[in-house]
Design a protein around this motif. Structure first.
Motif, PDB file in Angstrom:
ATOM      1  N   ALA A  94      12.360  -3.411   9.661  1.00  0.00           N
ATOM      2  CA  ALA A  94      12.936  -4.532   8.914  1.00  0.00           C
ATOM      3  C   ALA A  94      14.399  -4.261   8.581  1.00  0.00           C
ATOM      4  O   ALA A  94      15.257  -5.139   8.725  1.00  0.00           O
ATOM      5  N   ALA A  95      14.707  -3.040   8.148  1.00  0.00           N
ATOM      6  CA  ALA A  95      16.086  -2.686   7.800  1.00  0.00           C
ATOM      7  C   ALA A  95      16.988  -2.718   9.032  1.00  0.00           C
ATOM      8  O   ALA A  95      18.149  -3.148   8.948  1.00  0.00           O
ATOM      9  N   THR A  96      16.471  -2.273  10.171  1.00  0.00           N
ATOM     10  CA  THR A  96      17.269  -2.295  11.392  1.00  0.00           C
ATOM     11  C   THR A  96      17.585  -3.727  11.799  1.00  0.00           C
ATOM     12  O   THR A  96      18.707  -4.037  12.205  1.00  0.00           O
ATOM     13  N   LYS A  97      16.625  -4.620  11.674  1.00  0.00           N
ATOM     14  CA  LYS A  97      16.887  -6.040  11.972  1.00  0.00           C
ATOM     15  C   LYS A  97      17.966  -6.594  11.048  1.00  0.00           C
ATOM     16  O   LYS A  97      18.866  -7.315  11.492  1.00  0.00           O
ATOM     17  N   LEU A  98      17.889  -6.252   9.770  1.00  0.00           N
ATOM     18  CA  LEU A  98      18.910  -6.696   8.825  1.00  0.00           C
ATOM     19  C   LEU A  98      20.275  -6.123   9.185  1.00  0.00           C
ATOM     20  O   LEU A  98      21.303  -6.811   9.113  1.00  0.00           O
ATOM     21  N   MET A  99      20.302  -4.849   9.568  1.00  0.00           N
ATOM     22  CA  MET A  99      21.556  -4.199   9.958  1.00  0.00           C
ATOM     23  C   MET A  99      22.152  -4.877  11.189  1.00  0.00           C
ATOM     24  O   MET A  99      23.365  -5.130  11.229  1.00  0.00           O
ATOM     25  N   LEU A 100      21.352  -5.179  12.182  1.00  0.00           N
ATOM     26  CA  LEU A 100      21.856  -5.836  13.394  1.00  0.00           C
ATOM     27  C   LEU A 100      22.448  -7.202  13.060  1.00  0.00           C
ATOM     28  O   LEU A 100      23.499  -7.586  13.595  1.00  0.00           O
ATOM     29  N   THR A 101      21.803  -7.933  12.167  1.00  0.00           N
ATOM     30  CA  THR A 101      22.336  -9.224  11.722  1.00  0.00           C
ATOM     31  C   THR A 101      23.666  -9.037  11.003  1.00  0.00           C
ATOM     32  O   THR A 101      24.629  -9.777  11.247  1.00  0.00           O
ATOM     33  N   GLU A 102      23.748  -8.040  10.133  1.00  0.00           N
ATOM     34  CA  GLU A 102      24.991  -7.747   9.422  1.00  0.00           C
ATOM     35  C   GLU A 102      26.105  -7.364  10.392  1.00  0.00           C
ATOM     36  O   GLU A 102      27.249  -7.819  10.256  1.00  0.00           O
ATOM     37  N   MET A 103      25.788  -6.553  11.384  1.00  0.00           N
ATOM     38  CA  MET A 103      26.782  -6.129  12.365  1.00  0.00           C
ATOM     39  C   MET A 103      27.319  -7.325  13.150  1.00  0.00           C
ATOM     40  O   MET A 103      28.524  -7.422  13.401  1.00  0.00           O
ATOM     41  N   ALA A 104      26.435  -8.233  13.525  1.00  0.00           N
ATOM     42  CA  ALA A 104      26.853  -9.421  14.280  1.00  0.00           C
ATOM     43  C   ALA A 104      27.617 -10.402  13.403  1.00  0.00           C
ATOM     44  O   ALA A 104      28.697 -10.875  13.783  1.00  0.00           O
ATOM     45  N   ASP A 105      27.088 -10.702  12.231  1.00  0.00           N
ATOM     46  CA  ASP A 105      27.687 -11.720  11.367  1.00  0.00           C
ATOM     47  C   ASP A 105      29.019 -11.272  10.765  1.00  0.00           C
ATOM     48  O   ASP A 105      29.965 -12.050  10.698  1.00  0.00           O
ATOM     49  N   SER A 106      29.087 -10.050  10.283  1.00  0.00           N
ATOM     50  CA  SER A 106      30.280  -9.591   9.577  1.00  0.00           C
ATOM     51  C   SER A 106      31.339  -8.966  10.483  1.00  0.00           C
ATOM     52  O   SER A 106      32.527  -8.990  10.144  1.00  0.00           O
ATOM     53  N   PHE A 107      30.918  -8.413  11.617  1.00  0.00           N
ATOM     54  CA  PHE A 107      31.872  -7.667  12.442  1.00  0.00           C
ATOM     55  C   PHE A 107      31.932  -8.160  13.885  1.00  0.00           C
ATOM     56  O   PHE A 107      32.656  -7.596  14.693  1.00  0.00           O
ATOM     57  N   GLY A 108      31.160  -9.175  14.222  1.00  0.00           N
ATOM     58  CA  GLY A 108      31.211  -9.748  15.559  1.00  0.00           C
ATOM     59  C   GLY A 108      30.609  -8.883  16.647  1.00  0.00           C
ATOM     60  O   GLY A 108      30.933  -9.053  17.823  1.00  0.00           O
ATOM     61  N   ALA A 109      29.724  -7.974  16.283  1.00  0.00           N
ATOM     62  CA  ALA A 109      29.108  -7.081  17.273  1.00  0.00           C
ATOM     63  C   ALA A 109      28.296  -7.887  18.281  1.00  0.00           C
ATOM     64  O   ALA A 109      27.525  -8.772  17.903  1.00  0.00           O
TER      65      ALA A 109
END
Length: 151
Positions: A94-109
């Motif tokens: 669950a935390a990894t999914k949240l992290m991936l969303t944060e990376m995409a949304d905030s940093f354009g990953a």
């Protein structure tokens, strides 16, 4: 950010020490540096983003990723760990999914890579279940698996 009862929050004055107190199972300790080292590293490598993983409001894990692309033109996950007392409950996933969303949304990953020791079966299972693929990249003793994020 929140997903069910799991959330991630940036490491701050209120939660940094709780992150430092988290422990891995004995057999996992050789796979990563202590969280205190990672937190210190983030103070000198300012593109690193350390987060506490919380479940039901309690700090139960730690993760850290780079907010800029690195090798292989990808954003790298530096650490993800769940305290030994909370493993096996789906918190890491669950935390990894949240992290991936944060990376995409905030940093354009768009492309994310994580490196881990090949004998770390738990990490292998987690990343494979999230769609990370092995393209044969190796960095020292670690294998690096990759995931393309949707647009």
């Amino acid at each position: 950010m929140k997903m069910k009862n799991v959330s991630i929050t940036e490491v701050n004055a209120d939660n940094w020490y709780s992150c430092c107190e988290l422990t891995l199972a004995h057999e996992q300790q050789s796979y990563m540096e202590p969280n205190a080292v990672s937190i210190a590293q983030s103070k000198f490598e300012t593109s690193l983003r350390p987060y506490a993983i919380c479940a039901d409001g309690q700090t139960v894990g730690f993760l850290m990723f780079n907010s800029v692309p690195e090798e292989l033109d990808a954003y790298w996950i530096y650490r993800i760990m769940v305290d030994r007392a909370y493993q096996g409950q789906g918190i890491g996933k669950a935390a990894t999914k949240l992290m991936l969303t944060e990376m995409a949304d905030s940093f354009g990953a768009k492309k994310v890579i994580v490196g881990y020791h090949p004998e770390n079966a738990g990490a292998h299972q987690l990343y494979a279940s999230l769609g990370f693929e092995d393209h044969g990249h190796r960095f020292g003793k670690e294998m690096a698996v990759m995931k393309q994020l949707p647009d």
